[in-house]
Design an enzyme around this catalytic site. Structure first.
Site, short mmCIF file in Angstrom:
data_model
loop_
_atom_site.label_atom_id
_atom_site.label_comp_id
_atom_site.label_asym_id
_atom_site.label_seq_id
_atom_site.Cartn_x
_atom_site.Cartn_y
_atom_site.Cartn_z
N ASP A 1 2.66 -4.33 8.00
CA ASP A 1 1.47 -3.49 7.67
C ASP A 1 0.35 -4.67 7.68
O ASP A 1 0.16 -5.46 6.94
CB ASP A 1 1.48 -2.87 6.38
CG ASP A 1 -0.03 -2.08 6.01
OD1 ASP A 1 -0.97 -2.52 6.74
OD2 ASP A 1 -0.26 -1.76 4.89
N GLN B 1 -4.91 -5.42 6.71
CA GLN B 1 -5.97 -6.41 6.22
C GLN B 1 -6.01 -7.47 6.89
O GLN B 1 -7.10 -8.21 7.06
CB GLN B 1 -5.59 -6.36 4.59
CG GLN B 1 -5.78 -5.40 3.68
CD GLN B 1 -7.01 -4.87 3.54
OE1 GLN B 1 -8.15 -5.45 3.72
NE2 GLN B 1 -7.37 -3.46 3.69
N CYS C 1 -4.97 2.48 -3.60
CA CYS C 1 -3.73 2.98 -3.03
C CYS C 1 -2.38 2.20 -2.97
O CYS C 1 -1.69 2.04 -2.14
CB CYS C 1 -3.99 3.55 -1.47
SG CYS C 1 -5.16 4.76 -1.21
N LYS D 1 -11.04 -0.56 9.87
CA LYS D 1 -11.25 -1.84 9.23
C LYS D 1 -11.42 -3.03 10.22
O LYS D 1 -11.98 -3.92 9.50
CB LYS D 1 -9.82 -2.14 8.43
CG LYS D 1 -9.59 -1.13 7.52
CD LYS D 1 -8.21 -1.53 6.51
CE LYS D 1 -7.59 -0.26 5.91
NZ LYS D 1 -8.33 -0.05 4.63
N HIS E 1 0.91 -1.22 -0.14
CA HIS E 1 -0.02 -0.05 0.04
C HIS E 1 0.80 1.20 0.09
O HIS E 1 2.02 1.12 0.50
CB HIS E 1 -0.63 -0.24 1.38
CG HIS E 1 -2.08 0.87 1.32
ND1 HIS E 1 -1.59 2.17 1.89
CD2 HIS E 1 -3.36 0.83 1.12
CE1 HIS E 1 -2.82 2.98 1.82
NE2 HIS E 1 -3.75 2.17 1.41
#
Length: 404
Positions: free
Chosen positions: A199, A202, A363, A225, A122
């Site tokens: 990261d 998700q 993104c 999220k 991302h």
């Protein structure tokens, strides 16, 4: 037993009609819907228990300080951190990554050092390192992924060297759904003396994080999220690293002693939480984590794996549709393209049918371009998604095809 139809009743917005049609919400990868228990908790705080936290010597402040710190403990449990001192509240994962770049990065990295990322990152896990590269004279290296979006171990290892000081990698691609082997990546990076930042934006939606198993040095994710509110994110950092790092921002709350001549700073995590924090949002995140923990992560994962398999089968039945990213074991994120239909046109028609999907480069423009596209549509699953959502998506795509 995981009763998805009963669970859907916990989410008020899923009961609302969209353009007179059933709300088929397939954009959880961008931001998840919120259960009523989270909404009610935040309203209750603002209407019955609100005060500033940490320094108020009165009942309301003390009560809300307790709730705020309880939220930190919920995060600690969720990721299996050794201490709540390793949990820093930020605005979102983007700020968490920028915090590491601006503090650990500027403090520890020198010209000629290398940062290694994947093709699947991302922008939030790319641009901060580009900025730091240009500022410090670093080298930013990118390891390739396979055409189906899979992690290629040999490619990663070929780019890893003794010059690598940081590996910054996604745990799950927001475009392809690919799940990266974080523990394996971390072990290899540590053998070279590099730190690892993950990261997990998700990944955290679909899996419980275990930082003790991963052994990664930093982990970032966002509350919105994860069925919580916007405006709250998390940075996990190993305590010894956080203690060495200088503050990211300065002002109130993050100090120890202040004089006109000198200021000393509070220990982590306070050192990185300048000013009045996102109190209500943090409490909301804590409530969201309690909600998903109550449902059971094994139950959520089993439900979503079954639904991911079903969605894959149904999408592959659509003539002219190509799924972008088909790595084995991928999560419930489906980027796709349909012959002769621009993704924006497709999304507009789907919206008229009550179906919400994302379009664009998500993104992650370099990744989308690497996969051979300028823009793609994306449908993404959440714990409330069901087979009817997939069926409505397929039906709407077939209707869209009749216009072109």
């Amino acid at each position: 037993m995981y009763d998805v139809e009963q669970i859907r009743l916990d989410f008020p917005e899923l009961q609302i009609l969209i353009n007179g049609k059933r709300n088929t919400f397939l954009d959880t990868a961008a931001s998840a819907q919120k259960p009523k228990i989270v909404i009610d908790k935040m309203i209750d705080v603002m209407t019955r228990h609100y005060a500033n936290v940490h320094r108020g010597s009165y009942t309301l402040s003390e009560e809300l300080t307790y709730e705020y710190e309880q939220a930190r403990e919920e995060v600690q449990k969720f990721i299996n951190a050794a201490s709540k001192k390793e949990i820093v509240f930020t605005r979102n994962a983007t700020e968490s990554i920028n915090l590491v770049a601006a503090t650990w990065g500027r403090h520890k990295l020198r010209a000629g050092d290398e940062i290694l990322i994947s093709e699947a990152e991302h922008h939030s896990n790319l641009i901060p390192w580009q900025m730091l590269r240009d500022e410090l004279g670093l080298t930013l290296k990118v390891f390739k992924i396979a055409d189906d979006g899979s992690f290629i171990k040999e490619e990663f290892l070929s780019q890893l060297s003794e010059k690598t000081k940081l590996v910054a990698v996604t745990a799950m691609s927001n475009v392809l759904g690919t799940i990266f082997p974080i523990q394996e990546i971390t072990e290899a990076a540590h053998q070279m003396g590099a730190k690892v930042l993950v990261d997990a934006c998700q990944f955290a939606v679909h899996h419980q994080i275990d930082v003790k198993k991963w052994q990664s040095d930093f982990v970032a994710f966002s509350g919105h999220k994860l069925y919580g509110p916007t405006g709250i994110g998390v940075l996990y950092g190993k305590q010894d690293l956080l203690e060495e790092m200088p503050p990211y921002q300065t002002g109130g709350e993050m100090v120890d002693i202040v004089t006109f001549e000198k200021t000393t700073f509070a220990p982590p995590p306070a050192k990185f939480e300048a000013g009045t924090p996102a109190i209500v949002e943090a409490v909301g995140l804590g409530e969201a984590l309690r909600y998903v923990s109550h449902l059971g992560w094994d139950n959520i994962l089993e439900h979503e794996q079954q639904l991911t398999n079903y969605a894959t089968e149904r999408l592959n039945e659509v003539k002219g549709l190509k799924i972008i990213g088909t790595a084995k074991g991928k999560g419930g994120v489906f980027s796709f393209a349909v012959d002769k239909i621009h993704s924006q046109d497709l999304a507009f028609i789907l919206s008229q049918e009550g179906v919400a999907v994302r379009t664009g480069h998500h993104c992650a423009a370099p990744l989308v371009h690497r996969m051979g596209y300028e823009t793609v549509a994306r449908a993404s699953l959440g714990l409330y998604s069901n087979k009817q959502d997939i069926d409505c998506l397929i039906k709407a795509i077939e209707k869209a095809k009749t216009f072109f």
